[in-house]
Design a protein around this motif. Structure first.
Motif, mmCIF file in Angstrom:
data_model
loop_
_atom_site.group_PDB
_atom_site.id
_atom_site.type_symbol
_atom_site.label_atom_id
_atom_site.label_comp_id
_atom_site.label_asym_id
_atom_site.label_seq_id
_atom_site.Cartn_x
_atom_site.Cartn_y
_atom_site.Cartn_z
ATOM 1 N N GLU A 16 0.912 -1.299 0.087
ATOM 2 C CA GLU A 16 0.040 0.065 -0.002
ATOM 3 C C GLU A 16 0.870 1.157 0.047
ATOM 4 O OE1 GLU A 16 -3.117 -0.281 3.016
ATOM 5 O OE2 GLU A 16 -1.984 -1.619 3.895
ATOM 6 N N GLY A 17 0.179 2.314 -0.501
ATOM 7 C CA GLY A 17 0.835 3.686 -0.391
ATOM 8 C C GLY A 17 1.896 3.930 -1.100
ATOM 9 N N GLU A 103 2.836 2.587 10.361
ATOM 10 C CA GLU A 103 1.510 2.559 10.100
ATOM 11 C C GLU A 103 0.915 2.867 11.271
ATOM 12 O OE1 GLU A 103 0.618 -0.577 7.176
ATOM 13 O OE2 GLU A 103 2.186 0.151 6.075
ATOM 14 N N THR A 118 3.143 6.774 7.921
ATOM 15 C CA THR A 118 1.743 6.902 7.255
ATOM 16 C C THR A 118 0.724 6.850 8.491
ATOM 17 O OG1 THR A 118 2.715 5.104 5.665
ATOM 18 C CG2 THR A 118 0.145 5.481 6.093
ATOM 19 N N SER A 120 -3.308 6.558 8.946
ATOM 20 C CA SER A 120 -4.350 6.100 8.471
ATOM 21 C C SER A 120 -5.531 6.326 9.607
ATOM 22 C CB SER A 120 -4.267 4.710 8.049
ATOM 23 O OG SER A 120 -5.438 4.146 7.388
ATOM 24 N N GLU A 135 2.788 10.418 4.366
ATOM 25 C CA GLU A 135 1.170 10.152 3.633
ATOM 26 C C GLU A 135 0.196 9.874 4.699
ATOM 27 O OE1 GLU A 135 2.418 6.635 1.182
ATOM 28 O OE2 GLU A 135 2.356 5.261 3.220
ATOM 29 N N LYS A 137 -3.602 8.565 5.076
ATOM 30 C CA LYS A 137 -4.544 7.397 3.963
ATOM 31 C C LYS A 137 -5.776 6.938 4.862
ATOM 32 C CE LYS A 137 -2.906 3.174 4.661
ATOM 33 N NZ LYS A 137 -2.061 2.300 4.459
ATOM 34 N N HIS A 156 -1.625 12.179 -0.395
ATOM 35 C CA HIS A 156 -2.987 12.046 0.193
ATOM 36 C C HIS A 156 -3.432 10.794 -0.603
ATOM 37 C CE1 HIS A 156 -1.918 16.151 1.337
ATOM 38 N NE2 HIS A 156 -2.822 16.089 1.924
ATOM 39 N N LEU A 157 -3.829 9.789 0.375
ATOM 40 C CA LEU A 157 -4.354 8.453 -0.310
ATOM 41 C C LEU A 157 -5.878 7.959 0.208
ATOM 42 C CD1 LEU A 157 -1.077 6.798 0.438
ATOM 43 C CD2 LEU A 157 -1.540 7.630 -1.518
ATOM 44 N N SER A 159 -8.026 4.833 0.196
ATOM 45 C CA SER A 159 -7.687 3.074 0.196
ATOM 46 C C SER A 159 -9.036 2.382 0.120
ATOM 47 C CB SER A 159 -7.046 2.841 1.525
ATOM 48 O OG SER A 159 -6.886 1.464 1.446
ATOM 49 N N TRP A 185 -5.915 14.006 -3.897
ATOM 50 C CA TRP A 185 -6.014 12.584 -3.366
ATOM 51 C C TRP A 185 -5.869 11.564 -4.433
ATOM 52 C CZ3 TRP A 185 -6.729 11.625 1.590
ATOM 53 C CH2 TRP A 185 -7.056 12.779 2.617
ATOM 54 N N SER A 188 -4.909 4.321 -3.599
ATOM 55 C CA SER A 188 -3.686 3.234 -2.880
ATOM 56 C C SER A 188 -4.758 1.998 -2.612
ATOM 57 C CB SER A 188 -3.284 3.837 -1.702
ATOM 58 O OG SER A 188 -2.563 2.861 -0.931
#
Ligand code: SF4
Length: 198
Positions: A16-17, A103, A118, A120, A135, A137, A156-157, A159, A185, A188
């Motif tokens: 990911e990412g 993460e 990251t 999230s 990042e 997410k 900017h992700l 998912s 955006w 990912s």
């Protein structure tokens, strides 16, 4: 910390990412401070983080080296790794020649020194404590809006939420639309699930 509660250590590709496709040792910590559910978060947590074994840093580093002598990146994940990651761990890994990615759900401020962050988020924006990252997410299910994030990040992700090992086509379509309508955006996808690797 004398020892850490570790769920598992394994060697795989980041799926990911922005770092997707790179080989990493994954150090997965036990425990999480949240309980993500479809009703409140748009998806059910599919990660087992209850079990674990106590390991010293020497034992963790030795197990990592046994899995790969060549890999120089470690992803700290969980559960919620910020419950346990401290300066001692960061310094020991750096001294051993590793770079560290993490993460995190963003609800706990991270110690200094991590090389790739990251965030999230799984909590409301006002409850996010780690507000800088490389990042950010967000997992999105069908119908969920684009986030208005408080996290300052370069990337900017979005998912798409998975249902087991699959992502529903309408969820994927929705997330593609969100990205097209809201640059910067970007999409990912949890590719490791499609690649059938850990
Ligand atoms: S923050 Fe992550 S590990 Fe914790 S319950 Fe939510 S999805 Fe699961």
């Amino acid at each position: 910390m004398d020892s850490y509660l570790v769920n598992e250590i394994f060697y795989s590709l980041q799926g990911e990412g922005v770092r997707s496709g790179t080989p990493n040792l994954f150090l997965r910590f036990s425990r999480c401070n949240l309980t993500c559910k479809a009703e409140t978060h748009g998806f059910d947590c599919d990660t087992e983080f209850e079990s674990g074994r106590r390991m010293t840093l020497d034992e963790i580093l030795a197990e990592g080296r046994a899995l790969s002598a060549a890999c120089t990146w470690v992803v700290l994940t969980g559960g919620e790794p910020a419950l346990q990651v401290d300066r001692e761990l960061i310094d020991r890994f750096h001294a051993a020649g590793y770079r560290l990615a993490i993460e995190t759900n963003g609800s706990i401020v991270l110690p200094e020194g991590i090389d790739w962050i990251t965030v999230s988020p799984k909590v409301a924006e006002h409850a996010i404590r780690q507000r800088t990252a490389h990042e950010v997410k967000y997992v999105r299910g069908h119908g969920q809006a684009i986030p208005k994030t408080v996290v300052q990040a370069e990337h900017h992700l979005i998912s798409p939420a998975f249902d087991g090992a699959e992502v529903e086509p309408r969820t994927l379509d929705w997330c593609i639309r969100l990205c097209k309508e809201n640059p910067p955006w970007r999409l990912s996808v949890q590719q490791h699930k499609l690649w059938k690797v850990r």
